[in-house]
Each structure stands twice: as structure tokens, then as C-alpha cells.
Design an enzyme around this catalytic site. Sequence first.
Site, PDB file in Angstrom:
ATOM      1  N   GLY A   1      11.493  12.192  10.859  1.00 13.85           N
ATOM      2  CA  GLY A   1      11.670  10.747  10.934  1.00 13.85           C
ATOM      3  C   GLY A   1      11.862  10.136   9.562  1.00 13.85           C
ATOM      4  CB  SER A   2      11.435   6.649   8.442  1.00 10.05           C
ATOM      5  OG  SER A   2      10.053   6.390   8.667  1.00 10.05           O
TER       6      SER A   2
ATOM      7  N   GLY B   1       6.733   9.473   7.458  1.00  9.34           N
ATOM      8  CA  GLY B   1       6.349  10.805   7.034  1.00  9.34           C
ATOM      9  C   GLY B   1       5.313  10.773   5.929  1.00  9.34           C
TER      10      GLY B   1
ATOM     11  CD  GLU C   1      14.817  16.649   9.207  1.00  8.36           C
ATOM     12  OE1 GLU C   1      15.568  15.648   9.130  1.00  8.36           O
ATOM     13  OE2 GLU C   1      14.766  17.394  10.189  1.00  8.36           O
TER      14      GLU C   1
ATOM     15  CB  CYS D   1      18.436  14.257   9.528  1.00  8.97           C
ATOM     16  SG  CYS D   1      18.624  15.788  10.462  1.00  8.97           S
TER      17      CYS D   1
ATOM     18  CD  GLU E   1      18.362   8.754   6.311  1.00  8.17           C
ATOM     19  OE1 GLU E   1      18.987   9.465   7.122  1.00  8.17           O
ATOM     20  OE2 GLU E   1      17.117   8.779   6.214  1.00  8.17           O
TER      21      GLU E   1
END
Length: 527
Positions: free
Chosen positions: A241-242, A246, A265, A301, A392
Site C-alpha cells: 500500500g501507501s 506502511g 511494499e 505499483c 508517487e
Amino acid sequence: MSIHGKNFIGNELSAKGDKTSKLYDINSNEALDGEFFHATTVEVDEALVKANKAFIEYKQTSQLHRAEFLETIASEIMNLGDELILRTMTESNLPRPRIEGERGRTIGQIKMFANLLKDGSWVEASIDEALPERTPLPRNDLRKMLRPLGVVSVFEASNFPLAFACAGGDTASALAAGCPVIVKAHSSHSGTSELIAGAIIKAVEKCNMPNGTFSMVHGSGRTVGQQIVLNEAVQAVGFTGSTYAGMELFKLANSRKQPIPVFAEMGSVNPCLFLPSSLNDTKKLAATYAFSITLGAGQFCTNPGLIIALKDEKLEAFKKDLKDEISKVKPATMLSKGIQEAYEKNKDEAISQDGMTVIAEAFEDNLASEGKPVVASVEASTFISNPKLQEEVFGPYSLLVECNDINELDQVIASLEGQLTATVMGEESEMSSYENQILNLENKCGRILFNGVPTGVEVCASMQHGGPFPAATDARFTSVGTGAIKRFVRPVCFQDCPSFLLPLELQDGNPLGILRIVNDKYTKSSL
């Protein structure tokens, strides 16, 4: 089958709380079937107690028994038939071919771990026999292998409602390793999670696995998720996730009396280096990258969120061709209203930064549920000085960084944070002239690819899906492929251990016939 909305506390359904939530169609805003009960602290504790108790028995199950269990999970998921496909389509706004393909990937990776267990050699068994006559000191009998960590907490991803969710790679690899799993369902696809959880529980019962081997709970990550991660029974966390979410989990896990690993991740912009020769056919390159940038509304991702190139006339032609290609792309419905709103906010913040120029965008305006494709450009010096531009933007967005010379190109690469992927585009004959730049890119990523696009992650032994921070919290591991199982095990050495207490993998007769290191030599022979 109607959606009941209850939590799976081991093999039992439970709905003790009074807090519930519903899901709504992103376009019509109509409520979907099902009201989902958020797990209470009592229910979460029950799941944790059951999982911790189950671990003692589950870790002792043979690899072949666990392989049978995984294959039964795969069969039960397939038995859900079209109900699973339709529910997942409704909740994720993804088309049938994508969901059917993702179901195939989910089944494939579960069976991949089953096959890994049938072979059995992944445990890295090694034996150094006793040398009682050795001088000046004798050697004890030493035997080592990888053993399961304990209860694993899995947090579902938003962008892969099957492959990175309830029975996704984290769950499959943890169960394969011998670890009970507690899944925190994602609030965007609660119904899908319920269907999959029901299939896993059927497999638990059919294979006589201990009650508590698997649980699935609904609720907020800030309450339910925090309670799970802070519980001493939990020994590892799997998350996709974000970066923000995370890192919150990472901080929680490290605040415990006994810190535990969080295999998260997180964000990645997946830089793509365009060497001059890659721009010999700008129309083809523009079409290829326009497709990759906007594939699945950019909600991968490994989306190519950053392009790096040296300025010249061919780059100008590429920008024009990319503008033409992006303008043709119809804005696509995003996974959820929350993700769409976050995309608009982050995109607008990015392009409003000093020095940013929008060079390509979809001609057609987007609806409230859709993400409009946008590509911007910026000078290398501005990119280097503004860390905000490295963040991102989850959706159909990319940024072109234009470098005046090799020196600026080197500075841009040096400034990059850790990434899941990096791509090099260009003719092989030219790559030797850019070897240093390519090697420096390798230092920044978990997977470096050549003359392709980063979207698309093959599930196999050779895949590395992870990378230096902040792409992941531990660059040594992968969340995709057979290597994912290594996250949920630890090496244990048995010294002078009675034979009846040794795992099968370390017994003299090698009953499983696995490959072992015995006295420094690889062999499948018995002692």
C-alpha cells in the site's frame, strides 16, 4: 450466496460489534449487498489467541500436508465460480478479463507454493555431523533449517483485490511457511474478502488444519490493525500500500517490547532511462509508454511514473508523439472514490510545483469517478532540488525529467530514492557508453529491466518485487515469487538433538528426499 458481513474468527463466524460499514457503487452511489461488522477488541483477541494456539500444531504439519492444504484452497476459490468474479468487478470497478486474469494469477501462485513444498528443498537444510575425535576440540552434531516465524498479520492491498489480498501472495507464502495468518480485510472490497475467506476456511476444515490457522477481520487499520500488530502473538506483518500506511505499521511494530519485521511494499515511481538511441522511433516509443502509463488507470505499483532523458531534437519529437497518444486515452474509472480523489489531489499538487509543465493529457474530460491521464515535464535541476517531485502519484500520471548533459543525468539518478523497478531503453550497442549510469540505477531498485515497460510482474522464482527503502522496508526480500516464503521463516540450529525430535528434513534417512548440505556437500542421500 448472500454476503453476511461477519468476521472469520478462526473457523467461526462472529458479529459481536455494533459498528458496521457498507460499500457503494462508485458510479451510481447505490449500496452493494452486505453490511460488514467491524471486529471488536474481544473478537480480535479471540482470533489472536486461536492463531497462537494453532501455531504449535500447524508448524509441525508436514510440507506435503501443507501443499495439499494450499491446493484445496485453490480448488475452493475456483468453486466460487462467477459469484467471485462479479462481486470483485463490482467492488473494484475492474473489467471481467482483468479479474479473471487476476484470479488465475492468485490460483497460480498458491499452486506455485504447493509445488515448492512438494519439492521441500527450499528449507535450506544443512547437517554437519559430530566429530568427537577432532583435535584440539571435538565438534557437536549440528543441523540447521528454516522454521516458521509464528502468527503473520496480512493487510490487503487496494489495487489487487485477489492477488494481493485475502488469499494473495502474503497469505499463501505465510501459510506455506507454516505460519497461521490473520487478514485485515481492505474496506474497498469487503465482500470479495468474505468470499475468499470462506473458501480458505472450507480448506482448513477439509484438511483438518487447526482452528485458528486462518482468520479474517473487518475494521479500521487504526484500531483493528493496530491491535493486531501490537499483540505479542504476531511475529511478522505483510503489507502492500501507501508509504504513509506502511510506515505507520513499521513504527508500530518497532514500538513493541519485541520488535517484529514488517514486510511492506510501498511507493515507487519506477524510473525509466531513455538513452538517445531509444528515441530513433519516437512514435512507437510514445505508443508503448502511453499504454503502460494509463494501463489499469495507472493503478499499478510498477507504473512508469518517471522518465529520464537527455535533451535533443528527438526528445522534442517524442514529447509531441506522447501528447498525441495520451490525448486518445479515455479516462478510466478508478478503484474507489477515495483513490480517485487522492489521485486528483496529488496530481494537482505535483503539477502546481514551480517549473512543472503539462505536456500531455487526455482530450476527454473525466467523470467524478475517473482519473484523467496527465504527463508533465520538468528541468533536471528543478527535479533534483524538489523532493516533492519524487513522490508517487498513484494513477495515470508520469513525469519527464529533461537533462542538459551527462552530469545532470548522473545527478538525477543519484537523487533517486529506492524503487521497485528501473528501466533502461536503448540499443545494446549504446549501453556500454552508459554503463556507470545503468549500474547506479541498479543500486536504486529491486528489478532492472531493459527495452520494455515495468508494468507486469511475473510470478516465478526469479522475480524480485521489492527494493531499497522507501519502495520496501527490507530490500533483501520479495513479495512475489517463491522467494516470498523466506520472509516468514528463520534459521534454527539443532545441536545434538534426539532423532525423534528432529524435523523430517534433518533426519538421517532424509525421508523427504530433499537436497541438503551434508558436511559441506550438496546431496539427496541419507546419512
